[in-house]
Design a protein around this motif. Structure first.
Motif, short mmCIF file in Angstrom:
data_model
loop_
_atom_site.label_atom_id
_atom_site.label_comp_id
_atom_site.label_asym_id
_atom_site.label_seq_id
_atom_site.Cartn_x
_atom_site.Cartn_y
_atom_site.Cartn_z
N ILE A 240 0.84 -1.14 0.22
CA ILE A 240 -0.14 0.08 0.01
C ILE A 240 0.95 1.09 0.09
CG2 ILE A 240 -0.17 0.25 2.51
CD1 ILE A 240 -3.03 0.84 2.20
N GLY A 241 0.41 2.26 -0.73
CA GLY A 241 1.21 3.49 -0.61
C GLY A 241 0.13 4.66 -0.87
N ASN A 242 0.63 5.95 -0.67
CA ASN A 242 -0.21 7.05 -0.97
C ASN A 242 -0.20 8.06 -2.12
OD1 ASN A 242 1.65 8.25 0.43
ND2 ASN A 242 0.70 9.42 1.61
N TYR A 243 1.03 7.47 -2.77
CA TYR A 243 1.52 8.08 -4.02
C TYR A 243 1.33 6.82 -4.95
CZ TYR A 243 2.77 12.46 -2.31
OH TYR A 243 2.74 13.81 -1.57
N SER A 244 1.31 6.92 -6.47
CA SER A 244 1.50 5.94 -7.32
C SER A 244 3.11 5.94 -7.43
CB SER A 244 1.06 6.30 -8.74
OG SER A 244 1.37 7.46 -9.11
N VAL A 245 3.57 4.62 -7.46
CA VAL A 245 5.01 4.45 -7.38
C VAL A 245 5.27 3.64 -8.52
CG1 VAL A 245 7.02 3.26 -5.95
CG2 VAL A 245 5.04 4.46 -5.10
N SER A 246 6.47 3.80 -9.10
CA SER A 246 7.02 2.99 -10.34
C SER A 246 7.89 1.83 -9.78
CB SER A 246 7.73 3.63 -11.60
OG SER A 246 8.57 4.63 -11.06
N GLU A 247 8.25 1.07 -10.69
CA GLU A 247 9.30 -0.03 -10.27
C GLU A 247 10.59 0.64 -9.90
OE1 GLU A 247 9.26 -3.62 -9.54
OE2 GLU A 247 6.97 -3.51 -9.81
N GLY A 248 11.31 0.07 -8.94
CA GLY A 248 12.72 0.95 -8.80
C GLY A 248 13.33 0.31 -7.46
N ASP A 249 14.43 0.74 -7.21
CA ASP A 249 15.37 0.30 -6.16
C ASP A 249 14.58 0.66 -4.79
OD1 ASP A 249 17.30 -0.58 -4.37
OD2 ASP A 249 18.89 1.01 -4.99
N ILE A 250 14.14 -0.55 -4.08
CA ILE A 250 13.45 -0.20 -2.76
C ILE A 250 14.47 -0.12 -1.65
CG2 ILE A 250 11.58 -1.67 -3.51
CD1 ILE A 250 13.33 -2.82 -0.47
N ARG A 251 15.73 -0.20 -1.94
CA ARG A 251 17.02 0.15 -0.79
C ARG A 251 17.05 1.61 -0.77
NH1 ARG A 251 18.64 -4.54 1.65
NH2 ARG A 251 19.89 -3.14 2.87
N ARG A 252 16.73 2.55 -1.84
CA ARG A 252 17.18 3.84 -1.83
C ARG A 252 16.14 4.47 -3.01
NH1 ARG A 252 22.81 6.51 -1.79
NH2 ARG A 252 22.30 8.59 -1.84
N PHE A 253 15.43 5.45 -2.57
CA PHE A 253 14.40 6.10 -3.31
C PHE A 253 14.21 7.53 -2.61
CE2 PHE A 253 12.12 3.00 -0.72
CZ PHE A 253 11.25 3.70 0.13
N THR A 254 13.37 8.30 -3.44
CA THR A 254 13.15 9.63 -2.78
C THR A 254 11.59 9.45 -2.44
OG1 THR A 254 14.64 10.88 -4.30
CG2 THR A 254 12.94 12.26 -3.49
N MET A 255 11.34 10.14 -1.35
CA MET A 255 9.94 10.19 -0.73
C MET A 255 9.45 11.59 -1.37
SD MET A 255 9.79 7.97 2.53
CE MET A 255 7.94 7.26 2.18
N LYS A 256 8.22 11.60 -1.66
CA LYS A 256 7.46 12.75 -1.76
C LYS A 256 6.90 13.39 -0.62
CE LYS A 256 6.16 11.69 -6.63
NZ LYS A 256 6.58 10.33 -6.53
N PRO A 257 6.40 14.61 -0.46
CA PRO A 257 5.79 15.16 0.97
C PRO A 257 4.68 14.12 1.35
CG PRO A 257 6.11 16.88 -0.86
CD PRO A 257 6.21 15.45 -1.58
N PHE A 258 5.13 13.82 2.54
CA PHE A 258 4.13 13.02 3.59
C PHE A 258 3.73 11.73 3.00
CE2 PHE A 258 3.07 17.36 4.91
CZ PHE A 258 3.41 17.37 6.36
N GLU A 259 4.67 11.15 2.26
CA GLU A 259 4.54 9.93 1.34
C GLU A 259 4.65 8.84 2.61
OE1 GLU A 259 6.03 7.19 -2.17
OE2 GLU A 259 7.11 9.07 -2.01
N ALA A 260 3.88 7.75 2.08
CA ALA A 260 3.96 6.63 2.91
C ALA A 260 3.94 5.28 1.89
CB ALA A 260 2.58 6.35 3.85
N ARG A 261 4.77 4.20 2.19
CA ARG A 261 4.99 2.98 1.34
C ARG A 261 5.03 1.78 2.38
NH1 ARG A 261 9.46 3.90 -3.72
NH2 ARG A 261 9.03 6.00 -3.81
N VAL A 262 4.47 0.90 2.12
CA VAL A 262 4.77 -0.31 2.87
C VAL A 262 4.94 -1.49 1.83
CG1 VAL A 262 3.61 -2.17 4.25
CG2 VAL A 262 2.95 0.25 4.57
N TYR A 263 6.07 -2.15 1.98
CA TYR A 263 6.54 -3.30 0.90
C TYR A 263 6.40 -4.48 1.66
CZ TYR A 263 8.44 0.05 -2.27
OH TYR A 263 8.77 1.22 -3.16
N ILE A 264 6.01 -5.48 1.17
CA ILE A 264 5.92 -6.96 1.75
C ILE A 264 6.98 -7.60 1.05
CG2 ILE A 264 4.14 -7.90 0.28
CD1 ILE A 264 3.10 -9.51 2.80
N GLY A 265 7.62 -8.54 2.00
CA GLY A 265 8.77 -9.06 1.26
C GLY A 265 9.29 -10.36 2.25
N LYS A 266 10.59 -10.49 2.28
CA LYS A 266 11.11 -11.61 3.42
C LYS A 266 12.64 -11.06 3.41
CE LYS A 266 12.64 -14.83 -0.46
NZ LYS A 266 12.62 -16.07 -0.96
#
Length: 556
Positions: A530-556
């Motif tokens: 889930i997230g509050n902005y649309s997100v394109s595929e990319g490096d999840i170890r490093r990214f720029t967050m927009k104002p008040f952005e939230a992201r939740v990744y599921i993985g292992k």
């Protein structure tokens, strides 16, 4: 698996929820009208703030009859229909239990004040006083002395809140038995639990000593003598043994000044007290010197440290309640978010940060549509006793009224009590009459009808968060590890459960901020949950967050 751990609770403040008869006061039939809205949101439990008969000195938290319904709200038959309608939709009902104090108009107190040898005298805390003055120097939580002189018997009674809210005497076993019988009366009607108002105040230190007073003030906080007092665990274990253990119910205790170590005792299932507590530490982090009316900006590092302490401290021992808002708190989007340019984004971000933690989440009415704080033009528009008292007190101290009002705009309890904004019609669709308190004038833009119709709204984001909790056990049961504790803008953490992990990243600022997963953080993403902005595929170890952005990744 435990139902109350897996539930999401929705708090209704009945006076401000929905008015069915045009008298300007929300009521039970109004709640019934809106149950499908709550069912569609996905909540499991409805918690009702008090609906019992009351003179309304403290908006219903001063109860004059524990076993009836206030006429303004309806009848006991209306309430029974409400319970049936809630259960018929697969939801549960939790009632408010207010037994630290009653109203001074309760029959017990009316008897108690008649004479010193009345059978009800010891249902309350009476004292002669000393040297013609109050028995001690304790200050009421609503300002002024915590004692009121009563001419009839020429003694003082204790009131930790309003003088119309005399404290009950829990040292008296007869009083405790009355309370337990009353609780069973409601439970036998079929309710599903209790939210217990300031329940950790019920045990006072014997002798009621003066509080330390190095500055020589007339009244000072005596809270250390009644918060988490000497017999509190004994009383709660007795309540559990006599009442709660006989029903499959949920209990949450409102407990100002409780810390993690005490909360472990209150919520440890082996101790048979309560399921969870409401703690207030995170709600005091934007208090300046001298308490909540002295404002200071939130330091995100303080919030991270505090919530992490509770997440890790209770894990595997007790259980957390998760909340940003309630009837006593200002609106979180105005408080820790941005209720102007980024109202929608920051409301979604704050919801994400909270709902992905371990504990039972509580949603307060209007939170799910991003309702904001209110700025009434005049103190005369405010109704809350605490607000009116602090205004009077600070005016008498010679403070600037403009400055006092800024504190009230930020922290006053009426921020959470303005009528629910249902639609863009007059009075936000709350009432056809004159509302008991003014409606926030932003209702044409912020209302439930608009939110339900917009698939990108805060409302639909809450629906998604609630649905995720029901389908991903990791959100309920996973452990918690904080990332980047010193970062001033990003709150990030990892949840882990049975070989699965969640990475939760939230930006608490209105700037673009770089997030970098620490090198030692072991996480491989599978998908964006889930997230509050649309997100394109990319490096999840490093990214720029927009104002008040939230992201939740599921993985292992």
């Amino acid at each position: 698996m435990t139902w109350w751990k897996e539930s999401v609770v929705y708090q209704i403040y009945p006076r401000s929820f929905k008015d069915s008869n045009g008298d300007g006061i929300g009521d039970i039939k109004g709640i019934i009208e809106k149950l499908d809205y709550l069912k569609d949101l996905g909540v499991d439990v409805i918690w009702l703030s008090p609906i019992y008969p009351s003179p309304n000195d403290d908006n219903g938290y001063d109860i004059s009859d524990y076993q009836d319904i206030m006429e303004e709200f309806g009848t006991i038959r209306d309430w029974e229909k409400l319970l049936d309608e809630i259960h018929g939709r697969g939801m549960k009902l939790v009632m408010d239990l207010v037994v630290n104090h009653s109203s001074d108009e309760h029959e017990w107190f009316q008897e108690s004040r008649k004479s010193k040898d009345n059978p009800y005298r010891d249902y309350y805390i009476w004292h002669q006083g000393k040297d013609g003055k109050e028995p001690n120097n304790w200050k009421s939580n609503f300002s002024g002395s915590a004692w009121q002189y009563d001419e009839e018997t020429q003694e003082y009674y204790l009131h930790l809140f309003s003088k119309k809210q005399p404290d009950l005497n829990w040292e008296n076993p007869k009083l405790r038995r009355e309370v337990y019988n009353m609780m069973m009366w409601w439970l036998d009607k079929g309710i599903d639990g209790f939210r217990m108002d300031v329940i950790n105040f019920i045990s006072k230190v014997p002798g009621l000593p003066d509080a330390p007073n190095p500055e020589g003030k007339k009244y000072v906080s005596g809270s250390k003598y009644y918060r988490n007092g000497p017999r509190i665990h004994e009383f709660l274990q007795e309540m559990n043994r006599e009442v709660l253990s006989k029903y499959d119910v949920m209990t949450v205790g409102e407990m100002p000044s409780v810390d993690v170590e005490e909360a472990k005792k209150y919520t440890n299932e082996a101790r048979n007290e309560l399921n969870m507590v409401f703690q207030f530490e995170h709600m005091g982090l934007d208090n300046g010197e001298g308490g909540k009316w002295n404002l200071k900006p939130l330091d995100l590092r303080d919030l991270k440290e505090n919530l992490t302490k509770w997440q890790t401290g209770l894990h595997g021992v007790g259980w957390n309640s998760l909340y940003w808002n309630n009837h006593d708190q200002p609106r979180i989007v105005s408080r820790f978010g941005n209720d102007k340019e980024y109202r929608v984004e920051s409301a979604k971000m704050l919801a994400t940060c909270l709902h992905m933690m371990q504990g039972t989440p509580y949603i307060y009415q209007g939170e799910e549509i991003g309702m904001t704080n209110v700025r009434f033009d005049s103190i005369d528009d405010y109704k809350d006793i605490e607000t009116l008292n602090i205004y009077k007190e600070k005016m008498e101290e010679g403070q600037d009224p403009t400055q006092i009002m800024e504190s009230i705009y930020a922290k006053g309890r009426d921020n959470g009590r303005t009528p629910f904004q249902w639609d863009a019609t007059k009075n936000a669709g709350f009432t056809t009459g004159e509302p008991w308190i003014k409606v926030n004038d932003n209702y044409p833009e912020i209302n439930a009808e608009q939110a339900v119709a917009d698939p990108e709204s805060i409302y639909h984001y809450y629906r998604e968060l609630i649905a995720l909790r029901k389908t991903h056990p990791i959100i309920v049961y996973g452990d918690y590890t904080l990332l980047l504790p010193e970062h001033e803008e990003i709150f990030a953490y990892v949840r882990a459960y049975e070989g699965e992990k969640l990475l939760v990243v939230t930006n608490f600022s209105q700037d673009n901020v770089e997030f970098q997963l620490p090198d030692d953080a072991d996480f491989t993403a599978k998908e964006l949950l889930i997230g509050n902005y649309s997100v394109s595929e990319g490096d999840i170890r490093r990214f720029t967050m927009k104002p008040f952005e939230a992201r939740v990744y599921i993985g292992k």
